[in-house]
Design an enzyme around this catalytic site. Sequence first.
Site, short mmCIF file in Angstrom:
data_model
loop_
_atom_site.label_atom_id
_atom_site.label_comp_id
_atom_site.label_asym_id
_atom_site.label_seq_id
_atom_site.Cartn_x
_atom_site.Cartn_y
_atom_site.Cartn_z
N ASP A 12 0.61 -1.55 -0.20
CA ASP A 12 -0.54 0.47 -0.17
C ASP A 12 0.44 1.35 0.48
O ASP A 12 2.03 1.28 0.14
CB ASP A 12 -0.45 -0.34 0.90
CG ASP A 12 -1.72 1.38 1.32
OD1 ASP A 12 -2.54 1.87 0.28
OD2 ASP A 12 -1.79 1.47 2.99
N ASP A 19 -0.42 5.42 0.69
CA ASP A 19 -0.12 5.79 2.03
C ASP A 19 0.35 5.55 3.67
O ASP A 19 -0.90 4.06 3.50
CB ASP A 19 -1.74 6.77 2.10
CG ASP A 19 -1.76 7.58 0.98
OD1 ASP A 19 -2.76 8.75 0.93
OD2 ASP A 19 -1.50 6.80 -0.37
#
Length: 211
Positions: free
Chosen positions: A11, A13
């Site tokens: 991922d 963020d």
Amino acid sequence: MPDARFLVVLDADSTLIRNEVIELIADEAGRGAEVAAATEAAMRGEVDFAASLRSRVEKLTGVPTTAFARVLARIEPTPGVRELLAAVHERGGVVAVVSGGFHEILDTIAPDLGVDVWRANRLAVSDGVLTGAVDGPVVDAEGKATALRAWAADAGIPLSRTIAIGDGANDLRMMAVAGLGLAFNAKPAVRLRADVVIGPVDLREVIPLLP
């Protein structure tokens, strides 16, 4: 991505980087705190991610694209990210990033950090300002899982030799699909369902788990 030994998908963020990019953009509209609260709810899995993202992006209406330079200046790579990516490449692996965030920021960050391939959402723009809409389908939990499968297939890597690393509820589908799902800097619901929980916010902790 020919002849890769394994695939690591992160991922973006709060995983690849320390920030939540949508909150930084919202700061430019004076709505950072409001969007941060909505982002937290989405990451905890309390609301539908796609609907939440569209609602949060609406709050970015009118932000000029020139603000992206200020946002990029505030981005903090997660400790250990360059070391992890170097270790993956040294061992013949591929690094991918799939994000519920935005290409407008990731297209600069990802190549700088050494990411091989990435996918994210795009923000609709008109006359140099954000319209408050997402341009195209939202990259949600299922979108992340689909991207992981596609990248693995493209590289001829079995899913058993894939690792997914994430922090929020929208990472759970790709973590379930991957051979190994790692919760990193993660919300409680994600820690409960991960194969391995990484405690310290340092991506070097992942290196011993690489094949």
